[in-house]
Write a protein that holds these residues in place. Structure first.
Motif, PDB file in Angstrom:
ATOM      1  N   ALA A  27      60.402  33.443  53.263  1.00  0.00           N
ATOM      2  CA  ALA A  27      60.875  32.644  52.132  1.00  0.00           C
ATOM      3  C   ALA A  27      61.251  33.536  50.948  1.00  0.00           C
ATOM      4  O   ALA A  27      62.273  33.319  50.285  1.00  0.00           O
ATOM      5  CB  ALA A  27      59.788  31.643  51.712  1.00  0.00           C
ATOM      6  N   GLY A  28      60.414  34.571  50.683  1.00  0.00           N
ATOM      7  CA  GLY A  28      60.721  35.487  49.587  1.00  0.00           C
ATOM      8  C   GLY A  28      62.010  36.240  49.810  1.00  0.00           C
ATOM      9  O   GLY A  28      62.813  36.441  48.881  1.00  0.00           O
ATOM     10  N   GLY A  29      62.258  36.674  51.061  1.00  0.00           N
ATOM     11  CA  GLY A  29      63.497  37.368  51.365  1.00  0.00           C
ATOM     12  C   GLY A  29      64.706  36.471  51.177  1.00  0.00           C
ATOM     13  O   GLY A  29      65.714  36.879  50.595  1.00  0.00           O
ATOM     14  N   LEU A  30      64.618  35.240  51.667  1.00  0.00           N
ATOM     15  CA  LEU A  30      65.724  34.298  51.489  1.00  0.00           C
ATOM     16  C   LEU A  30      65.984  34.023  50.022  1.00  0.00           C
ATOM     17  O   LEU A  30      67.132  33.942  49.576  1.00  0.00           O
ATOM     18  CB  LEU A  30      65.408  32.990  52.230  1.00  0.00           C
ATOM     19  N   LEU A  31      64.902  33.895  49.240  1.00  0.00           N
ATOM     20  CA  LEU A  31      65.052  33.639  47.804  1.00  0.00           C
ATOM     21  C   LEU A  31      65.709  34.822  47.107  1.00  0.00           C
ATOM     22  O   LEU A  31      66.598  34.643  46.254  1.00  0.00           O
ATOM     23  CB  LEU A  31      63.673  33.359  47.193  1.00  0.00           C
ATOM     24  N   LEU A  32      65.295  36.025  47.448  1.00  0.00           N
ATOM     25  CA  LEU A  32      65.923  37.215  46.868  1.00  0.00           C
ATOM     26  C   LEU A  32      67.405  37.274  47.193  1.00  0.00           C
ATOM     27  O   LEU A  32      68.240  37.571  46.329  1.00  0.00           O
ATOM     28  CB  LEU A  32      65.234  38.480  47.398  1.00  0.00           C
ATOM     29  N   ILE A 239      60.524  42.159  57.069  1.00  0.00           N
ATOM     30  CA  ILE A 239      60.963  40.760  57.070  1.00  0.00           C
ATOM     31  C   ILE A 239      61.592  40.385  55.736  1.00  0.00           C
ATOM     32  O   ILE A 239      62.639  39.727  55.682  1.00  0.00           O
ATOM     33  CB  ILE A 239      59.772  39.836  57.400  1.00  0.00           C
ATOM     34  N   VAL A 240      60.979  40.805  54.631  1.00  0.00           N
ATOM     35  CA  VAL A 240      61.542  40.503  53.305  1.00  0.00           C
ATOM     36  C   VAL A 240      62.947  41.073  53.180  1.00  0.00           C
ATOM     37  O   VAL A 240      63.893  40.384  52.771  1.00  0.00           O
ATOM     38  CB  VAL A 240      60.637  41.065  52.188  1.00  0.00           C
ATOM     39  N   LEU A 245      68.875  40.403  53.008  1.00  0.00           N
ATOM     40  CA  LEU A 245      70.226  40.816  53.380  1.00  0.00           C
ATOM     41  C   LEU A 245      71.065  39.641  53.864  1.00  0.00           C
ATOM     42  O   LEU A 245      72.273  39.595  53.616  1.00  0.00           O
ATOM     43  CB  LEU A 245      70.151  41.873  54.494  1.00  0.00           C
ATOM     44  N   GLN A 246      70.459  38.698  54.561  1.00  0.00           N
ATOM     45  CA  GLN A 246      71.219  37.618  55.182  1.00  0.00           C
ATOM     46  C   GLN A 246      70.858  36.244  54.615  1.00  0.00           C
ATOM     47  O   GLN A 246      71.198  35.233  55.223  1.00  0.00           O
ATOM     48  CB  GLN A 246      70.964  37.623  56.696  1.00  0.00           C
ATOM     49  N   GLY A 247      70.186  36.222  53.462  1.00  0.00           N
ATOM     50  CA  GLY A 247      69.718  34.961  52.907  1.00  0.00           C
ATOM     51  C   GLY A 247      70.820  33.957  52.652  1.00  0.00           C
ATOM     52  O   GLY A 247      70.681  32.763  52.942  1.00  0.00           O
ATOM     53  N   GLU A 248      71.941  34.422  52.116  1.00  0.00           N
ATOM     54  CA  GLU A 248      73.027  33.499  51.781  1.00  0.00           C
ATOM     55  C   GLU A 248      73.609  32.854  53.024  1.00  0.00           C
ATOM     56  O   GLU A 248      73.870  31.647  53.056  1.00  0.00           O
ATOM     57  CB  GLU A 248      74.119  34.246  51.014  1.00  0.00           C
TER      58      GLU A 248
END
Length: 363
Positions: A27-32, A239-240, A245-248
């Motif tokens: 979730a933190g990676g997607l948010l970043l 994972i973060v 990198l691919q969150g968007e």
């Protein structure tokens, strides 16, 4: 108390709540990735073996502590187990790619880009995170090291040829639309050298010279507990960064992600279950059965993503399918760790397996 209950009771706080930490890391990676402008460009500015430098660092940090725990003087007991070696090669190079091909064409007949991306994931066999899952499930650490190395060699030799077969030759033979895959053996070898060769060498050097200089008791009771937690820290960091990198892409196309996720769920469940059943039928111990199952189910997502990006582009559907791979693999295989531990009592002598878990070594 059951064997799995005893193991869970011995876990550190970090290990006990691993599914929660992984969920928060995702979730933190997607948010970043969604909220910090330009973070994807910054994270991918420097690459090692076709993979973002931060991800490469995270993978190396993740794999080194586990490979430092391997008893390299026991590897001959694994290489002598031909049932294990043949079963692993058959599951990884005959069953795995064929199963992913069938699932991709059955479940994504109208989405050729995602279908191609999934087939690439199916061709990229175990190398990195599988070592973590195997240790958490109290698998045979030495067997995992040997099987990952063996399958990595086959990956260098077979990846390009199998890519041509499953993406071009077989679809043409069946009257289906194919796709081209442009990847050299050297690119695959570079990925294997970086993500397996470097931590494997460092782990062997640590074990060999640590025991020679300070003795095995110091190495296992003092050194390993200090480096052990870094495996899970490296996993969470990786994972973060990966999801940043691919969150968007992931959040902008939720329905596409769901379509890609379904065949992946079936794939991981069937490969792990097939490996576990096969090991049991062959009369293997719990530890080696678990290792066979996880090395069959795990995939080299960093290679799959690198190949998809290099061949089709960073914003391609093929790359998105590669990214969804670890999005599904991580929570599914964490869940299967607990399934493995729950099945441990079903084996005749579950406590006689010689290899302790990663948490036991780090106590």
């Amino acid at each position: 108390m059951s064997a799995d209950g005893e193991v869970v009771d011995r876990l550190s706080t970090l290990d006990r709540f691993l599914p929660l930490w992984i969920g928060l890391a995702m979730a933190g990676g997607l948010l970043l990735g969604r909220t910090v402008p330009g973070i994807d460009d910054a994270l991918s500015a420097v690459e090692v073996g076709g993979v973002s430098l931060p991800i490469a660092v995270g993978l190396l940090v993740m794999m080194y502590p586990v490979l430092a725990k391997v008893r390299y003087d026991r590897l001959d007991t694994v290489t002598a187990d031909r049932r294990l070696l043949v079963a692993s090669l058959a599951l990884n190079w005959l069953v795995g790619p064929a199963l992913m091909f069938a699932l991709a064409w059955t479940m994504l007949p109208d989405l050729p880009a995602y279908r191609t991306g999934l087939i690439i994931v199916g061709l990229a066999r175990c190398i990195a995170m599988v070592i973590i899952w195997n240790d958490l499930a109290c698998g045979d650490r030495e067997a995992a090291a040997v099987l990952v190395a063996l399958n990595s060699v086959f990956q260098v030799v077979a990846f390009a040829g199998l890519g041509w077969f499953y993406l071009e030759a077989l679809p043409r033979l069946l009257g289906l639309d194919g796709a081209a895959l442009d990847i050299s053996a050297w690119e695959i070898a570079a990925s294997v050298l970086v993500f397996l060769g470097v931590p494997l060498l460092l782990g062997w050097l640590s074990r060999t010279y640590g025991e020679r200089v300070r003795g095995r008791e110091w190495y296992e009771s003092a050194f390993l507990p200090r480096v052990g937690p870094w495996a899970l820290i490296g996993l969470l960091f990786t994972i973060v960064v990966l999801f940043a990198l691919q969150g968007e892409q992931v959040t902008d196309r939720p329905l596409d992600v769901a379509r890609i996720a379904l065949p992946l769920l079936v794939y991981f469940a069937l490969m792990w279950g097939g490996g576990f059943v096969l090991g049991r039928l062959l009369g293997m111990s719990y530890a080696r059965t678990t290792t066979l199952a996880f090395t069959a189910a795990g995939n080299n997502f960093e290679l799959a993503i690198a190949v998809a990006i290099a061949t089709f582009g960073v914003t391609s559907g093929q790359a998105l399918a590669g990214v969804v791979g670890p999005l599904i693999e991580v929570p599914v295989l964490v869940a299967l760790v607990y399934v493995s531990l729950a099945l441990r009592d079903r084996f005749p002598h579950p406590d006689t397996d010689p290899v302790p878990s990663v948490q036991e070594s780090a106590r």
